[in-house]
Scaffold this motif. Structure first.
Motif, PDB file in Angstrom:
ATOM      1  N   ILE A  39      34.472  35.474  30.106  1.00 15.49           N
ATOM      2  CA  ILE A  39      33.901  35.225  28.718  1.00 15.49           C
ATOM      3  C   ILE A  39      34.289  33.729  28.571  1.00 15.49           C
ATOM      4  CG2 ILE A  39      34.210  35.140  26.117  1.00 15.49           C
ATOM      5  CD1 ILE A  39      35.085  38.222  26.449  1.00 15.49           C
ATOM      6  N   ASP A  40      33.149  32.905  28.467  1.00 20.48           N
ATOM      7  CA  ASP A  40      33.142  31.634  28.397  1.00 20.48           C
ATOM      8  C   ASP A  40      33.202  30.898  26.969  1.00 20.48           C
ATOM      9  OD1 ASP A  40      33.177  31.079  31.351  1.00 20.48           O
ATOM     10  OD2 ASP A  40      31.221  31.564  31.175  1.00 20.48           O
ATOM     11  N   GLY A  41      32.799  31.540  26.167  1.00 19.69           N
ATOM     12  CA  GLY A  41      32.810  31.070  24.608  1.00 19.69           C
ATOM     13  C   GLY A  41      32.350  32.391  23.701  1.00 19.69           C
ATOM     14  N   ALA A  42      32.135  32.047  22.708  1.00 21.71           N
ATOM     15  CA  ALA A  42      31.978  33.168  21.648  1.00 21.71           C
ATOM     16  C   ALA A  42      30.707  32.745  20.543  1.00 21.71           C
ATOM     17  CB  ALA A  42      33.100  33.539  20.821  1.00 21.71           C
ATOM     18  N   ASP A  79      41.722  35.176  20.206  1.00 17.46           N
ATOM     19  CA  ASP A  79      42.804  35.181  21.170  1.00 17.46           C
ATOM     20  C   ASP A  79      42.826  35.849  22.504  1.00 17.46           C
ATOM     21  OD1 ASP A  79      43.901  32.740  20.207  1.00 17.46           O
ATOM     22  OD2 ASP A  79      45.175  33.730  18.870  1.00 17.46           O
ATOM     23  N   GLU A  80      42.491  37.516  22.125  1.00 19.76           N
ATOM     24  CA  GLU A  80      42.255  38.428  23.098  1.00 19.76           C
ATOM     25  C   GLU A  80      40.922  38.217  23.653  1.00 19.76           C
ATOM     26  OE1 GLU A  80      41.817  43.217  23.164  1.00 19.76           O
ATOM     27  OE2 GLU A  80      42.825  42.221  21.574  1.00 19.76           O
ATOM     28  N   LEU A  81      39.857  37.688  22.998  1.00 16.51           N
ATOM     29  CA  LEU A  81      38.774  37.654  23.786  1.00 16.51           C
ATOM     30  C   LEU A  81      38.421  36.537  24.496  1.00 16.51           C
ATOM     31  CD1 LEU A  81      36.454  38.400  20.626  1.00 16.51           C
ATOM     32  CD2 LEU A  81      36.613  39.849  22.691  1.00 16.51           C
ATOM     33  N   ILE A  82      39.097  35.432  24.094  1.00 18.13           N
ATOM     34  CA  ILE A  82      38.747  34.122  24.974  1.00 18.13           C
ATOM     35  C   ILE A  82      39.574  34.006  26.066  1.00 18.13           C
ATOM     36  CG2 ILE A  82      40.518  32.512  23.747  1.00 18.13           C
ATOM     37  CD1 ILE A  82      36.637  31.641  24.188  1.00 18.13           C
ATOM     38  N   VAL A  83      40.501  34.640  26.326  1.00 18.67           N
ATOM     39  CA  VAL A  83      41.254  34.731  27.730  1.00 18.67           C
ATOM     40  C   VAL A  83      40.549  35.474  28.908  1.00 18.67           C
ATOM     41  CG1 VAL A  83      43.421  34.186  26.473  1.00 18.67           C
ATOM     42  CG2 VAL A  83      42.914  36.563  26.999  1.00 18.67           C
ATOM     43  N   GLU A 103      38.901  31.738   8.442  1.00 15.49           N
ATOM     44  CA  GLU A 103      38.500  32.773   9.835  1.00 15.49           C
ATOM     45  C   GLU A 103      38.020  31.555  10.979  1.00 15.49           C
ATOM     46  OE1 GLU A 103      37.977  35.839  10.914  1.00 15.49           O
ATOM     47  OE2 GLU A 103      39.615  36.456   9.357  1.00 15.49           O
ATOM     48  N   PHE A 104      37.099  30.571  10.545  1.00 15.14           N
ATOM     49  CA  PHE A 104      36.556  29.954  11.465  1.00 15.14           C
ATOM     50  C   PHE A 104      37.475  28.656  12.174  1.00 15.14           C
ATOM     51  CE2 PHE A 104      33.381  26.234  12.557  1.00 15.14           C
ATOM     52  CZ  PHE A 104      32.783  27.100  13.441  1.00 15.14           C
ATOM     53  N   VAL A 105      38.458  28.114  11.454  1.00 15.55           N
ATOM     54  CA  VAL A 105      39.348  27.062  11.861  1.00 15.55           C
ATOM     55  C   VAL A 105      40.115  27.543  12.936  1.00 15.55           C
ATOM     56  CG1 VAL A 105      41.347  25.804  11.544  1.00 15.55           C
ATOM     57  CG2 VAL A 105      39.445  25.707  10.192  1.00 15.55           C
ATOM     58  N   PRO A 106      40.800  29.006  12.971  1.00 17.80           N
ATOM     59  CA  PRO A 106      41.322  29.567  14.108  1.00 17.80           C
ATOM     60  C   PRO A 106      40.587  30.027  15.356  1.00 17.80           C
ATOM     61  CG  PRO A 106      42.245  30.521  12.019  1.00 17.80           C
ATOM     62  CD  PRO A 106      40.907  29.785  11.753  1.00 17.80           C
ATOM     63  N   ILE A 107      39.211  30.207  15.018  1.00 21.98           N
ATOM     64  CA  ILE A 107      38.289  30.621  16.250  1.00 21.98           C
ATOM     65  C   ILE A 107      38.185  29.226  16.804  1.00 21.98           C
ATOM     66  CG2 ILE A 107      36.100  31.128  16.637  1.00 21.98           C
ATOM     67  CD1 ILE A 107      36.333  33.212  14.064  1.00 21.98           C
ATOM     68  N   CYS A 108      37.941  28.004  16.030  1.00 19.76           N
ATOM     69  CA  CYS A 108      37.680  26.914  16.646  1.00 19.76           C
ATOM     70  C   CYS A 108      38.905  26.445  17.626  1.00 19.76           C
ATOM     71  CB  CYS A 108      37.275  25.955  15.714  1.00 19.76           C
ATOM     72  SG  CYS A 108      35.689  26.082  14.906  1.00 19.76           S
ATOM     73  N   LYS A 109      39.997  26.477  17.202  1.00 20.17           N
ATOM     74  CA  LYS A 109      41.156  26.271  17.800  1.00 20.17           C
ATOM     75  C   LYS A 109      41.355  26.709  18.918  1.00 20.17           C
ATOM     76  CE  LYS A 109      43.931  24.296  14.012  1.00 20.17           C
ATOM     77  NZ  LYS A 109      44.957  24.538  13.136  1.00 20.17           N
ATOM     78  N   ALA A 110      41.019  28.258  19.029  1.00 18.60           N
ATOM     79  CA  ALA A 110      41.101  29.206  20.235  1.00 18.60           C
ATOM     80  C   ALA A 110      40.228  28.502  21.225  1.00 18.60           C
ATOM     81  CB  ALA A 110      40.908  30.628  20.027  1.00 18.60           C
ATOM     82  N   GLY A 111      38.836  28.256  20.834  1.00 19.45           N
ATOM     83  CA  GLY A 111      38.109  27.848  21.877  1.00 19.45           C
ATOM     84  C   GLY A 111      38.667  26.343  22.322  1.00 19.45           C
ATOM     85  N   LEU A 112      39.001  25.520  21.589  1.00 17.97           N
ATOM     86  CA  LEU A 112      39.446  24.613  22.358  1.00 17.97           C
ATOM     87  C   LEU A 112      40.767  24.548  23.335  1.00 17.97           C
ATOM     88  CD1 LEU A 112      39.794  22.101  19.180  1.00 17.97           C
ATOM     89  CD2 LEU A 112      38.417  21.774  21.159  1.00 17.97           C
ATOM     90  N   LYS A 113      41.372  25.760  23.183  1.00 12.73           N
ATOM     91  CA  LYS A 113      42.507  26.033  24.127  1.00 12.73           C
ATOM     92  C   LYS A 113      41.818  26.553  25.501  1.00 12.73           C
ATOM     93  CE  LYS A 113      44.976  28.435  20.988  1.00 12.73           C
ATOM     94  NZ  LYS A 113      45.787  29.598  20.700  1.00 12.73           N
ATOM     95  N   LYS A 114      40.469  27.323  25.251  1.00 16.06           N
ATOM     96  CA  LYS A 114      40.104  27.677  26.381  1.00 16.06           C
ATOM     97  C   LYS A 114      39.520  26.380  27.248  1.00 16.06           C
ATOM     98  CE  LYS A 114      37.667  30.791  28.948  1.00 16.06           C
ATOM     99  NZ  LYS A 114      37.665  32.019  29.316  1.00 16.06           N
ATOM    100  N   VAL A 115      38.785  25.333  26.592  1.00 21.24           N
ATOM    101  CA  VAL A 115      38.510  24.034  27.281  1.00 21.24           C
ATOM    102  C   VAL A 115      39.387  23.337  27.888  1.00 21.24           C
ATOM    103  CG1 VAL A 115      37.206  22.018  26.664  1.00 21.24           C
ATOM    104  CG2 VAL A 115      36.584  24.215  25.616  1.00 21.24           C
ATOM    105  N   THR A 116      40.558  23.444  27.224  1.00 23.21           N
ATOM    106  CA  THR A 116      41.576  22.256  27.857  1.00 23.21           C
ATOM    107  C   THR A 116      42.521  23.183  28.906  1.00 23.21           C
ATOM    108  OG1 THR A 116      42.943  23.046  26.047  1.00 23.21           O
ATOM    109  CG2 THR A 116      41.820  21.224  25.728  1.00 23.21           C
ATOM    110  N   ARG A 117      42.225  24.291  29.334  1.00 22.58           N
ATOM    111  CA  ARG A 117      42.919  24.968  30.390  1.00 22.58           C
ATOM    112  C   ARG A 117      42.629  24.543  31.871  1.00 22.58           C
ATOM    113  NH1 ARG A 117      42.608  30.801  28.121  1.00 22.58           N
ATOM    114  NH2 ARG A 117      43.609  30.426  26.169  1.00 22.58           N
TER     115      ARG A 117
END
Length: 67
Positions: free
Chosen positions: A39-42, A31-35, A53-67
């Motif tokens: 940084i466009d992705g990880a 969450d701290e990195l993706i904002v 671990e992976f599911v929350p990372i994917c969800k954070a990435g989706l939040k970045k895409v939908t902003r």
């Protein structure tokens, strides 16, 4: 990195290049990195082998895409 790209190739190129964070990515720090604006992705390593671990990372990435 984006600043260096802009100096070398121009602002237009710098803005279309996707910058991926390749350090240690976890559910606790994504969450701290993706904002971060440049940084466009990880690139996810070992955390991708653990669903908790992976599911929350994917969800954070989706939040970045939908902003």
């Amino acid at each position: 990195m984006r600043g260096t790209l802009a100096e070398l190739y121009g602002e237009a190129v710098a803005q279309v290049v996707r910058i991926q964070y390749g350090g240690s990515v976890t559910a606790k720090n994504i969450d701290e990195l993706i904002v971060q604006p440049d940084i466009d992705g990880a690139l996810v390593g070992g955390a991708s082998l653990k669903v908790e671990e992976f599911v929350p990372i994917c969800k954070a990435g989706l939040k970045k895409v939908t902003r």
